[in-house]
Design an enzyme around this catalytic site. Structure first.
Site, short mmCIF file in Angstrom:
data_model
loop_
_atom_site.label_atom_id
_atom_site.label_comp_id
_atom_site.label_asym_id
_atom_site.label_seq_id
_atom_site.Cartn_x
_atom_site.Cartn_y
_atom_site.Cartn_z
N SER A 126 -8.69 -11.59 -12.58
CA SER A 126 -7.95 -10.39 -12.93
C SER A 126 -7.22 -10.52 -14.26
CB SER A 126 -6.93 -10.11 -11.82
OG SER A 126 -5.98 -9.16 -12.23
N ASP B 32 -4.04 3.45 -8.00
CA ASP B 32 -5.18 3.08 -7.16
C ASP B 32 -5.00 1.75 -6.41
OD1 ASP B 32 -5.37 1.25 -9.23
OD2 ASP B 32 -7.37 1.83 -9.88
N HIS B 33 -4.03 0.94 -6.80
CA HIS B 33 -3.93 -0.43 -6.27
C HIS B 33 -3.01 -0.59 -5.06
CE1 HIS B 33 -6.30 -2.10 -9.48
NE2 HIS B 33 -5.94 -3.33 -9.21
N ARG C 217 -15.73 -9.30 -6.81
CA ARG C 217 -15.20 -10.66 -6.65
C ARG C 217 -15.21 -11.07 -5.19
NH1 ARG C 217 -10.78 -9.58 -11.01
NH2 ARG C 217 -12.08 -10.00 -12.82
N ARG D 38 -4.19 -9.64 -14.56
CA ARG D 38 -2.76 -9.54 -14.21
C ARG D 38 -1.90 -10.51 -15.02
NH1 ARG D 38 -4.20 -11.58 -8.19
NH2 ARG D 38 -5.68 -9.93 -8.59
N ASP E 100 -6.64 -3.91 -16.68
CA ASP E 100 -7.39 -4.34 -15.51
C ASP E 100 -8.65 -5.02 -16.03
OD1 ASP E 100 -7.56 -3.69 -12.30
OD2 ASP E 100 -9.53 -3.90 -13.23
#
Length: 782
Positions: A672, A129-130, A476, A674, A194
């Site tokens: 995030s 999806d990213h 965000r 990440r 995520d």
């Protein structure tokens, strides 16, 4: 002081908890097993085990439990022996499943490959999806993404097949919508790579965002560690109505608690107001709990969740949940560490921003506030959708607003984009006419993906540096997050408010009181939006976008990574701790103010390098503000005296054998999940990050990669550090839980300062540091 839960769980029987628990255990034994999802028919919902563990813990603690405690403690690896103290002890948990989005799955799967294990130990999925950039529309953008990301998609698909991980192809939708539609259910414990994984709390799940290394632990069958969360209660009274939406609940909560008010806590919603919120509306609220730093958020099981389960083909899970209803709500008399109360009858539509999601404004005030602060009033673009607000109900309420404008001969004054949350949502809103209405009013339907929400937006209507305003239904709004333009003022609101502002074209339009001018000159007010919570017909599933792992297993399959690839790179182990103190670390950068994971490891065009550690490291801290000169990506190389980019100077230090440290401010690493924001500093020679306070996920990610995340015992010591200092970390030979480390700061003028640094390492995490990383330690134990 703890606050007592005042709401008696309506689903509990008057006979009392003990009798009910005996009944549900018997009921379970009488029922057939129920699969966790239609994709994993041999993995079953195990409320019996959850109930057994909860009973053990409740008896040990001798008190009623909150819902989040039931689900978390119900997944303890050792419910009999685990030390349990909110905010203090580390819990060892056994999550039910793992979910990974494609940008983080690359590094997670590369780490899993490095572990040498043959198959994942729990049900796991990858969601593409990213990596889909919004340009000209859904179908063409998707086709382009499949072409330019073919190497990454092939890697993820083949790695999934080999190691037993389900693979959702590009175009299937956003990870959190797919989880809500297929995998979340009341009482499940799920971790996802995520930060908006908490979306699943809208279906009574405990869903927690983590870094890839945490996901590897769970996929490897190792108990997962989580600091025992505090519990913040949010009591909802009254009823949602009119223009007020579920999004306004979390926008209000964010304004109350701020971006770090939920750190270390689970937010648990309860009270009579809950029943006025749809299941997908509850998911919206939980999703954006990430913006207050919460570990996760959750709602109690109710009829809205039951209806959603039934409508998404999981009536058998709903029936089983009914049998265990008292397990899936808070105990009567449970205690919360703090309490927020919101009367939904009095709640007004909100809009938050710019530049931070906790700057909350009632819609009635935003116009005057914008004028006072010099924020642009013209709305350039309205964007609805994202993992936070792309449900059928969201699209229906937005279409309700758009239809009123169309009926009066109006279209959007601003550009307008729509992002469906999943292929199922896309197909259903197309069938039911919502897509046509939103298109007719001037909207462009984008691919079923994250798109502009994460910076995947090829925006061309303004130049970089041009001051402008956009409004989104995203989560965000950090500086430059959506379009890489630091001058863009991004505001967050509900989809229906965004739609109204896109039609009006100005930020100071309040649809509750202001009028629009129809094509014939007539003045009219928009009526409050109305739409069905769920489609009257069944959902249209659209195209089949799921790849099952092969039934025969993947032992004969190969996963190849080209040594010349610019997108993927096999990992090399980080070096072990040398056994002594860290001496004379050079300060790389002293960061001023907010430093999110977007500042540390930007997304947008950098997403294409998420599987290649060396290439992605070229974005390390390029968005952080250097306190020395208020510049971005401009720091002094203390070896040469020249100024350069942060990654370039870090590489020069590493090449010359000089380890370095970063100094930061409050809530460092918010945003995030990440883990690249932790991997990159480690890869480029960093050893330590010293700040006033950390965001939860980033602090854990740093520990996983063998870094030292430390906090000033006295936050004022931040001011003692100068950009050209050298720092030594003392006490590592006796590194122990709860025992501060000390530091010696040497200034260039020959003076020095000494002070204490705190940490939150437990014994296991200290072993990660000593081994060089959590993955190194895992290999040592094999």
């Amino acid at each position: 002081m703890a606050t007592y839960c005042l709401t008696v769980a309506r689903l509990q029987l008057a006979l009392g908890q003990g009798v009910r628990r005996l009944h549900v255990s018997a009921a379970f034994n009488a029922k057939a097993k129920v699969s966790m999802s239609r994709f994993e028919p041999s993995n079953f919902v195990n409320y019996e085990k959850l109930n057994e563990n909860v009973n053990i813990v409740r008896k040990r603690l001798n008190r009623p439990l909150t819902l989040s405690e039931k689900i978390v403690y119900g997944h303890l690896d050792d419910p009999v022996g685990q030390d349990i103290a909110r905010g203090r002890t580390y819990l060892r948990l056994r999550p039910d499943r793992v979910a990974m989005q494609d940008a983080t799955a690359q590094m997670a799967m590369l780490q899993f490959i490095s572990s040498g294990l043959p198959q994942v130990a729990v049900p796991s999925t990858i969601h593409c999806d990213h990596l889909i950039e919004a340009q000209i529309g859904g179908a063409k953008d998707l086709a382009r993404a499949k072409d330019i990301n073919a190497e990454v998609y092939n890697f993820l698909a083949s790695a999934g097949a080999k190691y037993g991980v389900g693979f959702w192809k590009p175009g299937s939708g956003i990870i959190h919508q797919i989880i809500l539609e297929n995998y979340a259910y009341p009482g499940v414990l799920l971790i996802g790579t995520d930060s908006h994984t908490p979306n699943g709390g809208g279906l009574g799940s405990i869903c927690i965002g983590v870094g890839g290394a945490d996901a590897v632990d769970v996929m490897a069958g190792i108990p997962w560690e989580l600091k025992c969360p505090n519990v913040i209660g949010v009591k909802l009274t009254g009823k949602l109505s009119g223009w007020t939406s579920p999004k306004d609940v979390i926008l209000k909560v964010a304004g109350i608690l701020t971006v770090k008010g939920g750190t270390g806590a689970i937010v648990e919603y309860h009270g009579p107001g809950v029943d006025s919120i749809s299941c997908t509306g509850m998911a919206t609220i939980c999703n954006m709990g990430a913006e207050i730093g919460a570990t996760t958020s959750v709602f109690p099981y109710n009829h809205r969740m039951k209806t959603y389960l039934e409508k998404t083909g999981r009536g058998d899970i709903a029936a089983l949940a009914d049998d265990y209803a008292d397990l899936l709500v808070p105990d009567v008399g449970c205690e919360y560490d703090s309490m927020v109360e919101i009367n939904l009858d009095e709640l007004k539509p909100h809009i938050n921003g710019p530049f931070t999601p906790d700057l909350a404004h009632p819609m009635a005030d935003i116009g005057a506030t914008a004028v006072k602060n010099g924020w642009p009033l013209e709305v350039k673009v309205g964007l609805i959708g994202s993992c936070t607000n792309s449900s059928y109900e969201d699209m229906g309420r937005s279409a309700s607003v758009a239809k009123q404008a169309l009926d009066k001969g109006l279209k959007c004054k601003a550009a307008f984009t729509i992002t469906p949350g999943s292929e199922q949502i896309r197909a259903t809103i197309e069938r039911d006419g919502y897509s046509k209405i939103l298109g007719d009013v001037g909207g462009m339907v984008l691919a079923n993906a994250c798109g502009p929400c994460i910076g995947q937006w090829d925006r061309r209507d303004v130049k970089k540096g041009e001051k402008n305003t956009i409004v989104t239904s995203y989560n965000r709004n950090f500086t430059a997050r959506n379009d890489a333009n630091p001058a863009t003022h991004a505001f967050v609101a509900s989809p229906e408010i965004v739609t109204a502002l896109a039609i009006a074209g100005t930020l100071d339009f309040n649809p509750e009181v202001d009028y629009l001018t129809a094509a014939n000159g007539e003045k009219f007010k928009l009526k409050p939006p109305s739409a069905d919570e769920l489609p009257k017909l069944d959902f249209d599933p659209g195209q089949d976008t799921y790849q099952h792992p092969p039934a025969e297993g993947g032992s004969k399959l190969r996963v190849d990574v080209s040594p010349t690839s610019t997108r993927l790179q096999l990992l090399e182990p980080f070096d072990k701790w040398a056994g002594g103190d860290l001496e004379d670390l050079q300060i790389l950068i002293k960061v001023k103010g907010k430093c999110t994971t977007d500042h540390i490891s930007a997304a947008g065009p950098w997403l294409k390098f998420r599987g290649h550690l060396d290439n992605i490291s070229n974005n390390m801290l390029i968005g952080a503000v250097n306190i020395e000169n208020d510049g971005v990506n401009k720091i002094k190389n203390q070896l040469t005296g020249d100024y350069g980019g942060v990654p370039d100077v870090a590489r020069h230090y590493k090449a010359n054998g000089l380890s370095w440290v970063v100094v930061g401010d409050d809530n460092y690493g918010e945003g995030s999940s990440r883990e690249h924001a932790a991997l990159e500093p480690r890869h480029l020679g960093g050893r330590c990050i010293i700040v006033k306070s950390f965001a939860r996920i980033h602090e854990t990610n740093l520990k996983k990669q063998g870094m030292l995340p430390l906090t000033f015992q006295n936050p004022a010591d931040y001011d003692k550090i100068r950009p050209d200092d050298k720092i030594s970390i003392k006490g590592l030979a006796t590194f122990a839980p709860g025992k501060p480390l000390s530091t010696v700061v040497k200034h260039s003028d020959g003076t020095k300062d000494e002070f204490q640094l705190n940490h939150t390492f437990n014994e296991t995490q200290i072993e990660w540091f000593q081994a060089g990383s959590a993955l190194n330690r895992m290999k040592e134990l094999q």
